[in-house]
Motif scaffolding. Sequence first.
Motif, PDB file in Angstrom:
ATOM      1  N   ASP A 170      45.226  47.165  48.866  1.00  0.00           N
ATOM      2  CA  ASP A 170      44.305  47.122  47.721  1.00  0.00           C
ATOM      3  C   ASP A 170      44.001  45.669  47.382  1.00  0.00           C
ATOM      4  N   ILE A 171      42.711  45.289  47.485  1.00  0.00           N
ATOM      5  CA  ILE A 171      42.316  43.894  47.234  1.00  0.00           C
ATOM      6  C   ILE A 171      41.596  43.727  45.897  1.00  0.00           C
ATOM      7  N   GLY A 172      41.651  44.752  45.050  1.00  0.00           N
ATOM      8  CA  GLY A 172      41.004  44.647  43.741  1.00  0.00           C
ATOM      9  C   GLY A 172      39.498  44.453  43.861  1.00  0.00           C
ATOM     10  N   TYR A 252      41.481  33.318  51.314  1.00  0.00           N
ATOM     11  CA  TYR A 252      40.100  33.795  51.195  1.00  0.00           C
ATOM     12  C   TYR A 252      39.799  34.250  49.769  1.00  0.00           C
ATOM     13  N   SER A 253      40.560  33.702  48.812  1.00  0.00           N
ATOM     14  CA  SER A 253      40.370  33.976  47.379  1.00  0.00           C
ATOM     15  C   SER A 253      40.641  35.432  47.015  1.00  0.00           C
ATOM     16  N   VAL A 254      41.481  36.102  47.781  1.00  0.00           N
ATOM     17  CA  VAL A 254      41.928  37.453  47.427  1.00  0.00           C
ATOM     18  C   VAL A 254      43.297  37.289  46.781  1.00  0.00           C
ATOM     19  N   GLU A 255      43.312  37.254  45.461  1.00  0.00           N
ATOM     20  CA  GLU A 255      44.524  36.877  44.734  1.00  0.00           C
ATOM     21  C   GLU A 255      45.381  38.060  44.317  1.00  0.00           C
ATOM     22  N   LEU A 256      44.773  39.223  44.108  1.00  0.00           N
ATOM     23  CA  LEU A 256      45.507  40.369  43.568  1.00  0.00           C
ATOM     24  C   LEU A 256      45.610  41.472  44.608  1.00  0.00           C
ATOM     25  N   THR A 257      46.530  41.305  45.538  1.00  0.00           N
ATOM     26  CA  THR A 257      46.715  42.278  46.608  1.00  0.00           C
ATOM     27  C   THR A 257      47.980  43.086  46.372  1.00  0.00           C
ATOM     28  N   THR A 258      47.853  44.403  46.483  1.00  0.00           N
ATOM     29  CA  THR A 258      49.023  45.279  46.470  1.00  0.00           C
ATOM     30  C   THR A 258      48.949  46.177  47.700  1.00  0.00           C
TER      31      THR A 258
END
Length: 408
Positions: A170-172, A252-258
């Motif tokens: 999940d990359i938000g 790549y500026s994907v900060e909120l990964t679950t």
Amino acid sequence: MWYGGFVQFAQSTVKAVSGIISFPISVSNEKGYIIGDTNPERIGTRHKPSIEVIRKNDVTLFTREKVAGMENVLPGVAAPLNFGGRPVGVLGIIGEPELVEPYAHLVKKYVEMMWQETLHVQAENLESMTLESFFQYILLNKSVNREQVNHYCDMLKIRADCTRFCIIVDIGNALLENIRHTSNSLKPNRFKGTLLDCVKRAFDHGNDDICAFLNTERIVVLKAVRDETRYLEYMREFKGKCLGLIETLKMYSVELTTIGAGNPYSSIDMLSRSYLDADSVMKYGQQWNGGRKVFSYYDWDILLGMLPSRIDPHMRKTLITRLEAFRKDSSYMELKHDFLVYCEHSMNISRAAKALYIHRNTLIYRLKKVNELTGLDTSRFDHCTLLYFSLREETENLSQQHFHRMFE
């Protein structure tokens, strides 16, 4: 056979080539109609010599003398454009033949390469869209048509009867943010491709693995494993792989990964269960395990935390009835808290009392009161286990209700 993409992008090709050379240019299709031109007024008109150029499949010069009396023909050079091993159009460079001829072969190759790349990208995009539709069909429906699944598998060259488990990344809103700020980042399709490549590398993408976007927020990997033993071996390394991916995506500026993983299933039409497994464990983890980014049933802490919520309704009702006197006692909240701390300190009275900042005799007294109110023996492990899970289940239900009220 005519290539629709050739028609669609002819004018953009003209624009791109015009930025390289200073001569006017045109693009005609195999029937001799101009479909792209520096002069927009010529688009849609017939250019009969193009048919002859296609027939000869060779560069042809048109001098002023040669074009005299010809309708809609200007001096210059005409070069056939080849795709798929055959000429499908003509590139015209307008000007004195001796001046424009040196550019003919170079520009011809450039246009052919550009169109080949365009067709390749279109094919990739079509395959990507088909794969995304396939994922939505098999993962978001409780039951699927096996014939339809087989049709997808044949089209996408996917093995249907292969044990796989679902990994959700999940990359938000990172993809939507990239689209919103395209001028400052990768183009959306390229950005999606880059993220997919990162995910594939992180999870050792193999021949029977399948990876695609499910929606704008989630990338899904259907990871193939030979059997349950191989699944357990892979899960021992899973958390490390996930943490590495999370750090890579930050580049790549994907900060909120679950990330969550489900259990393995033996057939592709059963993978909706694995997706629900992964989705369920992620929802639990995000609500009750602040700071965690990776969730799976391989994690004992996750299993322990989720177990109380898996008590079936009949058993829950029975436990509520049996513990009614305990819950009605005026000291219930204090006794419940102390008992849970006692369990979480391995039923060690001295350690639990220290954690509660009370004297051990005070804790002994309170545990005796729990015994009286419940009929259980808090010195017995099995009795403590039963009461612990019952109280944990109640505590989490109350916390969940509070959590939802906060966002109503």
